[in-house]
Design a protein around this motif. Structure first.
Motif, short mmCIF file in Angstrom:
data_model
loop_
_atom_site.label_atom_id
_atom_site.label_comp_id
_atom_site.label_asym_id
_atom_site.label_seq_id
_atom_site.Cartn_x
_atom_site.Cartn_y
_atom_site.Cartn_z
N ILE A 1 -40.24 13.84 -38.90
CA ILE A 1 -41.58 13.64 -38.39
C ILE A 1 -41.61 14.67 -37.41
O ILE A 1 -41.02 14.64 -36.12
CB ILE A 1 -41.74 12.22 -37.74
N ASN B 1 -44.55 16.14 -35.69
CA ASN B 1 -45.60 15.93 -34.81
C ASN B 1 -46.50 14.84 -35.19
O ASN B 1 -46.59 14.17 -36.32
CB ASN B 1 -46.58 16.91 -35.21
N GLY B 2 -47.18 14.11 -34.37
CA GLY B 2 -47.89 12.84 -34.44
C GLY B 2 -47.09 11.65 -34.24
O GLY B 2 -45.92 11.55 -33.98
N ASP B 3 -47.66 10.50 -34.47
CA ASP B 3 -47.15 9.07 -34.09
C ASP B 3 -46.95 8.40 -35.62
O ASP B 3 -47.53 8.74 -36.24
CB ASP B 3 -48.00 8.34 -33.52
N ARG C 1 -47.19 4.56 -36.61
CA ARG C 1 -47.53 3.07 -35.92
C ARG C 1 -47.24 2.09 -37.13
O ARG C 1 -47.50 2.24 -38.22
CB ARG C 1 -48.99 3.49 -35.81
#
Length: 274
Positions: A35, A37-39, A41
């Motif tokens: 991963i 970049n980013g989340d 959830r």
């Protein structure tokens, strides 16, 4: 013979080649082990679970079966818990506790389930020291037998002591909160004779915040001037609360801050249906 344009067939062939290219690209997937970049959830009751090759769960985060949102780490060998945050939504006040577990399944370190400001475990000794009048001869006025000052770590203090008096006497225990005056927690009459009288004091550290200095004092006196009284302390420590009834009263500053931060009650709205 009439000429048949070849451009239509050429265009169909070109479209077929583009479809094959797009179809091949649609089957391609990026690597799923990073991963960059980013989340990520996880919600609505979802969980992230990591398991060892033997099937033992070694990490979990998300909503557990009891409805609590938790983070847990366990040992891969036997699956026993090592560190948990939450994971106990059972109405006992323990929700969202932080706990470190032994391999035998005992909690070694934790915060307090009911008293948010204090350490739960480990239980810690509270210093009490004998005075020169721990064995008090002849006098009938109150004098200190044991005294001690220490920082509030756990929420509840426990003191076990025993007193004996040749001609009868009295013993009492005082608690002094930070910046306050002494409060007598109990006074007991000691009969004359050769029998030790045991007492146990269990006292929440009222009006103290974590780390504040508190004081305990054990006093005794003889009933008659010719008597001898002696008090011995056998245990003095602080522990976590066992129920909500043992939560210490908050210091004035903490109580005032909690009151100021409490949400105001909604005003009555005749147009709102209940």
């Amino acid at each position: 013979m009439a000429y048949v344009p070849q451009d239509l067939l050429d265009r169909v062939a070109a479209l077929e080649r583009e479809v094959r290219t797009l179809r091949g690209r649609a089957q391609m997937r990026p690597a799923l082990n990073e991963i960059l970049n980013g989340d990520v959830r996880i919600g609505e009751g979802g969980r992230l679970i990591c398991e060892a090759e033997n099937g033992n769960r070694v990490f979990m985060t998300g909503q557990d079966a009891e409805g609590d949102w938790a983070v847990g780490m366990a040992r891969s060998v036997d699956g026993t818990p090592a560190l948990t945050v939450g994971d106990e939504y059972n109405g006992s006040g323990a929700g969202q506790m932080i706990r470190t577990w032994s391999r035998a399944g005992e909690v070694l370190m934790m915060d307090d389930a009911w008293a948010d400001r204090f350490l739960g475990r480990p239980w810690l000794p509270f210093p009490l020291y004998p005075t020169a009048l721990q064995g008090y001869e002849g006098g009938t006025s109150w004098n200190y037998a044991w005294v001690g000052r220490g920082p509030a770590q756990n929420a509840v203090a426990v003191i076990r002591f025993s007193t004996i008096s040749t001609q009868g006497g009295q013993v009492r225990v005082n608690y002094v909160p930070p910046g306050g005056t002494a409060r007598t927690l109990g006074t007991w009459t000691i009969p004359s004779g050769s029998t030790w009288v045991d007492r146990t004091i269990t006292q929440p550290l009222d009006d103290a915040d974590w780390g504040d200095d508190v004081v305990f004092q054990i006093e005794h006196r003889n009933s008659v001037s010719g008597g001898v009284i002696e008090t011995r302390v056998f245990a003095s420590y602080t522990r976590n609360t066992f129920s909500a009834s043992e939560v210490p009263d908050a210091p004035a500053a903490v109580a005032a801050a909690a009151t100021s931060e409490a949400p105001a009650e909604a005003a009555d709205d005749p147009e709102t249906e209940v």
